[in-house]
Design an enzyme around this catalytic site. Structure first.
Site, mmCIF file in Angstrom:
data_model
loop_
_atom_site.group_PDB
_atom_site.id
_atom_site.type_symbol
_atom_site.label_atom_id
_atom_site.label_comp_id
_atom_site.label_asym_id
_atom_site.label_seq_id
_atom_site.Cartn_x
_atom_site.Cartn_y
_atom_site.Cartn_z
ATOM 1 N N HIS A 118 32.838 -49.870 31.971
ATOM 2 C CA HIS A 118 32.800 -50.176 30.631
ATOM 3 C C HIS A 118 32.260 -51.495 30.419
ATOM 4 O O HIS A 118 32.855 -52.526 30.348
ATOM 5 C CB HIS A 118 34.046 -49.925 29.608
ATOM 6 C CG HIS A 118 33.793 -50.304 28.195
ATOM 7 N ND1 HIS A 118 34.811 -49.690 27.414
ATOM 8 C CD2 HIS A 118 33.014 -50.692 27.541
ATOM 9 C CE1 HIS A 118 34.179 -50.069 26.103
ATOM 10 N NE2 HIS A 118 33.362 -50.779 26.024
ATOM 11 N N HIS A 169 28.424 -53.448 28.777
ATOM 12 C CA HIS A 169 27.167 -53.297 28.110
ATOM 13 C C HIS A 169 26.241 -54.448 28.707
ATOM 14 O O HIS A 169 26.612 -55.718 28.685
ATOM 15 C CB HIS A 169 27.378 -53.693 26.585
ATOM 16 C CG HIS A 169 28.307 -52.702 25.998
ATOM 17 N ND1 HIS A 169 27.775 -51.650 25.409
ATOM 18 C CD2 HIS A 169 29.836 -52.950 25.905
ATOM 19 C CE1 HIS A 169 29.055 -50.887 24.834
ATOM 20 N NE2 HIS A 169 30.042 -51.753 25.087
ATOM 21 N N HIS A 207 33.076 -44.852 22.202
ATOM 22 C CA HIS A 207 33.860 -45.980 21.994
ATOM 23 C C HIS A 207 34.930 -45.267 20.440
ATOM 24 O O HIS A 207 34.140 -44.859 19.733
ATOM 25 C CB HIS A 207 33.188 -46.796 21.368
ATOM 26 C CG HIS A 207 32.508 -47.947 22.538
ATOM 27 N ND1 HIS A 207 31.594 -47.495 23.291
ATOM 28 C CD2 HIS A 207 32.522 -49.201 22.698
ATOM 29 C CE1 HIS A 207 31.321 -48.528 23.971
ATOM 30 N NE2 HIS A 207 32.056 -49.556 23.765
ATOM 31 N N GLU A 262 38.936 -48.635 19.227
ATOM 32 C CA GLU A 262 38.915 -50.269 19.244
ATOM 33 C C GLU A 262 39.358 -50.982 18.358
ATOM 34 O O GLU A 262 40.430 -51.704 18.388
ATOM 35 C CB GLU A 262 37.326 -50.608 19.779
ATOM 36 C CG GLU A 262 37.255 -52.251 20.053
ATOM 37 C CD GLU A 262 35.767 -52.637 20.316
ATOM 38 O OE1 GLU A 262 34.824 -51.638 20.111
ATOM 39 O OE2 GLU A 262 35.607 -53.621 20.728
ATOM 40 N N ASP A 305 33.590 -55.061 29.340
ATOM 41 C CA ASP A 305 32.947 -55.101 27.846
ATOM 42 C C ASP A 305 31.747 -55.873 27.947
ATOM 43 O O ASP A 305 30.508 -55.459 28.264
ATOM 44 C CB ASP A 305 33.875 -55.138 26.687
ATOM 45 C CG ASP A 305 33.304 -54.341 25.374
ATOM 46 O OD1 ASP A 305 32.505 -53.509 25.681
ATOM 47 O OD2 ASP A 305 34.239 -54.480 24.455
ATOM 48 N N ASP A 306 31.779 -57.244 27.495
ATOM 49 C CA ASP A 306 30.648 -57.959 27.508
ATOM 50 C C ASP A 306 31.124 -59.316 28.070
ATOM 51 O O ASP A 306 31.581 -60.357 27.352
ATOM 52 C CB ASP A 306 30.202 -58.306 25.905
ATOM 53 C CG ASP A 306 30.053 -56.868 25.351
ATOM 54 O OD1 ASP A 306 28.778 -56.274 25.446
ATOM 55 O OD2 ASP A 306 30.897 -56.465 24.618
HETATM 56 N N1 ADE Z 1 28.600 -52.929 22.032
HETATM 57 C C1 ADE Z 1 29.031 -53.995 22.958
HETATM 58 N N2 ADE Z 1 30.372 -54.236 22.844
HETATM 59 C C2 ADE Z 1 30.963 -53.364 21.998
HETATM 60 C C3 ADE Z 1 32.149 -53.215 21.569
HETATM 61 N N3 ADE Z 1 33.108 -53.984 22.050
HETATM 62 N N4 ADE Z 1 32.633 -52.237 20.924
HETATM 63 C C4 ADE Z 1 31.423 -51.566 20.273
HETATM 64 N N5 ADE Z 1 30.192 -51.621 20.715
HETATM 65 C C5 ADE Z 1 29.850 -52.453 21.540
HETATM 66 ZN ZN ZN Z 2 31.965 -51.538 24.818
#
Ligand code: ADE
Ligand code: ZN
Length: 349
Positions: free
Chosen positions: A16, A18, A196, A199, A277-278
């Site tokens: 997971h 992006h 997703h 969250e 995630d990011d």
């Molecule tokens: N795109 C990038 N990060 C995300 C996240 N945490 N939740 C949903 N979409 C995303």
């Molecule tokens: Zn995500």
């Protein structure tokens, strides 16, 4: 072997992350310069200082703004290559990476540039580092179902090279069931699928995903933690949940990692694993996430090995690759105890 070394050498799958959110501020600035795009931040430090988010939507505004710096095939290649180099250095054996083509194709960037850049970097990273990686094509839930279906049509020429299909974007107000036709079509075409859910959205969104979408895993899923019946269901069906603890912390899903439900979910037998995630936006790649959780939640080496095992079991890699990795995780745990045992023996001699 201390806990940092244990985590570093632990074989892991990153399921997971992006690509749009893997841009380090330095790279964001250099791509902007290369493509002649002006930015509203005067410096890299100013951009980094803007990484303070009230919630998911607040973060996504900055994330989508950052997407403007991607223009050419080389940009997609470079971002993918940079991430895979980092992942490989962190002991990631398998990486499944998201990118949502809609942000780029709507600006006239050809899909060929996106696919060529990402798939080319995946192939080259495999040759140079041995990492196994796959591109999970993602759509946005705040756009239309028709738009998402068009993405499926457009990627058909690359179907054999696509690892799976996913969906992200702002969650609250966008329950997943609307995308049932999209997921049914993706499954009918033979793709692995993930979504997703849970969250920021309520447990009802997770139930809706389970009830209405043919999915192989769920991204996040952490809001299930207070719903005992849903927890039982997720444990019974062993639905993989790709949990991103530092992301949850930075997007204010939980006030501290100490109260994060990861350990509770693991102890309940859910197939949870830990991901980034990011990474630059949330302060860590997969190892920083694991280390922060191990400290805040007092995770044992067995817990960390279970998370790593779950990461491979939830992956879209071929079954033999998953099996090999699970054996390697078990071996790593045995090595840890053997080395710590001998240290203790040496220490008491
Ligand atoms: N795109 C990038 N990060 C995300 C996240 N945490 N939740 C949903 N979409 C995303
Ligand atoms: Zn995500």
């Amino acid at each position: 072997m201390n806990i940092e070394q244990f985590i570093q050498r632990l074989p892991k799958a990153e399921l997971h992350m992006h690509l749009e959110g893997s841009l380090e501020p330095e790279m964001l600035f250099s791509l902007a310069e290369r493509n002649g795009i002006s930015l509203r931040w005067p410096s890299i430090e100013a951009l980094r200082a803007a990484y303070e988010f009230a919630n998911l939507e607040d973060f996504l505004a900055l994330y989508f703004e950052g997407c403007r710096v991607f223009v050419t095939e080389q940009d997609f290649y470079d971002v993918t290559a940079a991430y895979l180099t980092k992942a490989s250095e962190q002991g990631v054996w398998r990486a499944e990476i998201f990118l949502g083509p809609q942000s780029f194709t709507e600006r006239g960037i050809p899909l060929e540039a996106i696919m060529g850049g990402i798939l080319g970097a995946i192939k080259d990273a495999h040759s140079t580092t041995g990492i196994s990686a796959g591109y999970v094509v993602s759509v946005h839930r705040h756009r239309s179902v028709e738009d998402a279906l068009q993405v499926l049509d457009a990627i058909a020429p690359w179907a054999e090279q696509v690892a799976g299909i996913g969906m992200g974007g702002p969650e609250v107000g966008y329950p997943p069931g609307r995308f049932r036709p999209f997921y049914l079509k993706a499954k009918a075409l033979g793709y692995k699928t993930t979504v997703h859910a849970g969250e920021e959205g309520p447990p009802a969104y997770i139930r809706e995903a389970l009830d209405m979408l043919p999915i192989d895993r769920i991204d996040h899923g952490v809001t299930a933690h207070g719903d005992e019946e849903l927890m039982d269901r997720l444990a019974a069906n062993q639905m993989p949940l790709t949990v991103c603890p530092l992301s949850n912390l930075r997007l204010k899903g939980f006030p501290s990692l100490e109260v994060h439900p990861l350990k509770k979910m693991l102890d309940r037998g859910l197939r949870v694993s830990v991901h980034s995630d990011d990474p630059p936006y949330f302060g860590g790649y997969v190892n920083e996430n694991l280390l922060a959780c191990s400290k805040a939640l007092n995770l044992s080496p067995e817990d960390l090995a279970a998370l790593a095992r779950n990461s491979f079991l939830g992956s879209f890699a071929p079954p033999e690759e998953i099996q090999r990795a699970v054996v390697a995780v078990n071996h790593h745990l045995d090595t840890f105890w053997a080395s710590n045992q001998s240290h203790r023996l040496v220490g008491t001699d």
